[in-house]
Scaffold this active site. Sequence first.
Site, PDB file in Angstrom:
ATOM      1  N   HIS A 151       0.814  -1.218   0.000  1.00 37.36           N
ATOM      2  CA  HIS A 151       0.000   0.000   0.000  1.00 37.36           C
ATOM      3  C   HIS A 151       0.856   1.281   0.000  1.00 37.36           C
ATOM      4  CE1 HIS A 151      -0.542   0.448   4.661  1.00 37.36           C
ATOM      5  NE2 HIS A 151       0.682   0.204   4.339  1.00 37.36           N
ATOM      6  N   GLU A 152       0.188   2.399  -0.132  1.00 32.84           N
ATOM      7  CA  GLU A 152       0.856   3.708  -0.263  1.00 32.84           C
ATOM      8  C   GLU A 152       1.870   3.711  -1.406  1.00 32.84           C
ATOM      9  OE1 GLU A 152      -1.211   6.129   2.094  1.00 32.84           O
ATOM     10  OE2 GLU A 152       0.596   6.781   1.070  1.00 32.84           O
ATOM     11  N   GLY A 153       1.509   3.087  -2.520  1.00 31.28           N
ATOM     12  CA  GLY A 153       2.440   2.923  -3.639  1.00 31.28           C
ATOM     13  C   GLY A 153       3.237   1.665  -3.437  1.00 31.28           C
TER      14      GLY A 153
END
Lengths: 600, 600
Positions: free
Chosen positions: A440-442
Amino acid sequence: MDRIVNRRDLAFQLYEVLDAEALTSYPRFADHGRDTFDAVIDTAERLALDKFAPHAAKADAEEPRFDGQRVHMIPEIGQALDAYVAAGFMAAHRDEADGGMALPWTIAQACAALFTGANASTTAYPFLTIAAANLLSVHGNRDQRSRYLQPMLEGRFFGTMCLSEPQAGSSLGDIRTRAEPMGAGRYRLKGAKMWISGGDHELSETIVHLVLARLPDAPPGVKGISLFIVPKHHVDDAGQVGARNDVALAGLNHKMGYRGTTNCLLNFGERDGAVGELVGEPHKGLSYMFHMMNEARVGVGLGATMMGYAGYLYSLDYARNRPQGRRPDQKDPASPPVAIIEHADVRRMLMQQKVYVEGALALTLHCARLIDQRDQTEDAEARAALVRLLDILTPIAKAWPSEYCLDANRLAIQVLGGYGYTRDYPVERLYRDNRLNPIHEGTNGIQGLDLLGRKAMIDGGAAFKALMAEIEATLAAAEAVHAVAPLRNALARLARRAALITADLGRLAAGGDVATALANSTPYLDMMGHTVIGWMWLRQALVAAAALDAGPAAGDRAFYEGKLAAARFFAAQEIPRADAQAAILESHDRSALDIDDAGF
Amino acid sequence: MDRIVNRRDLAFQLYEVLDAEALTSYPRFADHGRDTFDAVIDTAERLALDKFAPHAAKADAEEPRFDGQRVHMIPEIGQALDAYVAAGFMAAHRDEADGGMALPWTIAQACAALFTGANASTTAYPFLTIAAANLLSVHGNRDQRSRYLQPMLEGRFFGTMCLSEPQAGSSLGDIRTRAEPMGAGRYRLKGAKMWISGGDHELSETIVHLVLARLPDAPPGVKGISLFIVPKHHVDDAGQVGARNDVALAGLNHKMGYRGTTNCLLNFGERDGAVGELVGEPHKGLSYMFHMMNEARVGVGLGATMMGYAGYLYSLDYARNRPQGRRPDQKDPASPPVAIIEHADVRRMLMQQKVYVEGALALTLHCARLIDQRDQTEDAEARAALVRLLDILTPIAKAWPSEYCLDANRLAIQVLGGYGYTRDYPVERLYRDNRLNPIHEGTNGIQGLDLLGRKAMIDGGAAFKALMAEIEATLAAAEAVHAVAPLRNALARLARRAALITADLGRLAAGGDVATALANSTPYLDMMGHTVIGWMWLRQALVAAAALDAGPAAGDRAFYEGKLAAARFFAAQEIPRADAQAAILESHDRSALDIDDAGF
């Protein structure tokens, strides 16, 4: 779980390496001092151990469940969050005028990470709320700040980030959610949002969704995305929560870990359209999101670090207390068994965890401190330099801890053996929870592209050069310090090699072979990660060596010597891993690019 | 799940690399041919996909549960095992006189691994039964073979291995379970056994526990351990199952993965003593267990391989079908997205999985074939040479696949992104299931000690030299083959380095510094693993190059070229990882040994 972090180490990192007390020379933090910082950290640690850690296993076993009307979850989650809000952590870094403690981001984040280490899935709710609040505090208008931000800081509203859709995750330019103006500054949104953590629950009066969507006639791609506030319930002009908005939970995702956090497919505007408000200007939504990206990504890295740290300490305490086997020189089978910390291979697994989690902590706290400096510095040039450094460190601070502190969790399980594989011990849950962080978050693949394709190359490599200059300065300071020589020498060699590789890949891309260059983005991220963590270890080793020279306090000698031993371990056992990545990068290997799809 | 293994690859490995058809020149396999081998593999694959894979997620979600009287589990497990037994897989490698198919171990194991790849936790029941049956077939007396072994081969009785106790896992010399003679060849056992997979269930008429215990006045340590048959129910002289024996389920362990397999704490002799029979001679129990160890450990490695392989294929098929993002040279945001297999970093993750799982498959099948040769060879000297080679390869064949095919599972999750982290897709379960393999059947730490402390050193390094001679022979055969030159050269260099390191560590240990040498056992195991897998890739590449030279069949060109591309990838991207381990070993790093316990 008795410990999340070694408090001696946290104090070492904050005060001896990072000189966090110097932050109090900025006017905003002038009322603070080490005493107030420590008091807040004490409170966070106690609350994390007393209210968050005890229900982590239960929240994992008894997942939130949706009955078609509402989401049910174990009551301990809400109780822990009430205590969190009551203790002031939701607004810890906000001004006192906003009900906050005006804490530096560094200290607020250190506290936040303690909660994550204790119970990542319960902590996700405030983590997301704080991220959404930060965004509104910068980009929301006065009315939005008063109607949405303030209740979030008070813990009455929680927040989410609604970016991904089922067909668009890494490629946000392809999102399809639409927003139609309905006059009076309101918009009607229609679309599906996927992977929305905290997307539904009954923990707060309402939920403030920050939603990316397209206005009519928006240009295609990332330049046509706007940001909207879409609350779960309508919030009137006076801030009163009213009827439900047209935001429907379409389903909960059932994950490997982070099970206590609802993760949702949300339908906006299934019936008559979900009513929202534009944040800032049209088509600038993604840039607003990215504006907060450094903080969010460093926060993910710091959280991953603490999950690794908690597992390390758990396996360390286990190793000290579990009798099994004998040392190789003990041939008498009737002799009593030793604690497994006596076994060489167990010590190796502990040391590897130590260099990962303490190295990752050093980097993520360093980045948090850079954020404080950036936000407090008046000087535009100094600020630009800090932004540059943060920009290049951020993909590393997100990706490296999420890879290597996950690996620390793998090692913690191995130290416990069969016991570690059971849900009776926290290490397997930490491993499952932490597996989210590379995604997550890239994803870390995206971080690699960001580092190699953008951050290391832009402005003629200015950020890369700035980073290298920082590393060179530490190497120069280490020149005459015998106790740190092995790491100093190994890091100096690696840093030179990394610089040559960066120049080489830049030439490759400039020459038109972008594909080969980018095929190497993950090995590059990994090599740069080990370079930066090696630098973090050298910084720590220098402080430890100086403390030992000065004559440490009675109980501190083993601690400082442990830092030097870990630095030697990093030089001998971790720098070679970076060399392996360097060799991969130097080979310009294209085999994965060139293979025919049918050849897989 | 649509595929467990690439059948083209399995055929390549079995017939083109290993020439499994040549096994039919042994009298025992004379009635077989590639047609019968393939027919059995077809049956196994169909059964695995039809009966095992479909309930894997359900068995994971609805764990077996103990109501205090009996164990309940979902009915699909029993139904799958009935089909397994009916199709003849429980006795696949036994003689036809025993109701078997007289299949080579290589083919039987390839089939077994397909079931593991489809559903590891359901497959654990026959896996353990076959292991126990193999032991009884060699060490049981005629009466035991008729009363216990035969019903096991018929699938009426299942089996377990009861080695560990709560206080004794890796250190079996410390087990405390006692066996008192009660006359008439019977013994009364008393003690607790931990981590007993398949230790209780209602899937079979009874369960045959093979239990390690101490006779009165047994010498301490590993030389005082005997092996007993202790059935869950008494089995009379005619083989009839009677009343319950005094074997009680004290509790089920709740694991991260392998959730469909009961894993038990068993109490033997809580009330009046559990009645058992001695297998073979007193005090030789551990040697009987170790006698079957190569097969069991290679089997674990092969199972880990197939779990990695199933995840690789799942992520490969996903990557071919999931549209997301654009190639770097496509700047038009309105252009349609490409399948993610087009992205360089996704291709890298697929290639890395490919070299791990296909390399591990090559090694574990190679070992299975050595087991067949060992068992069929009449010539004592040839047999001794095969035993030597198997002995040194076994710790690698257990540990390397369990580390690197677990890493393949990590990568499969990453290819799927957020979806991969959910329980709606099999990759996260494979990752959880596979995490057991570095722990059981001797932790990988134990494998490292076995390899470096024993196998590589005994008889003046005879086994190590034999292995090196095999690798040298392949390198010599590759001398003039241009298409394999990158891997040939890289492997030749690595093999020389590995030989020097082995000699160096031998000198270190012989010089008395056993601690430093053994502190390096895991890096050594890792380096040797990559060396051996590199060798396996060179063998495959040679066959592929020859096939391409000869002009392959129409659909085969991409397959063979894929093998060559993978060999190049291994040379460029994996050999450097082994070099890193080599550098660690050459450093004689003692930092983890020397650090004060208080410095962690």
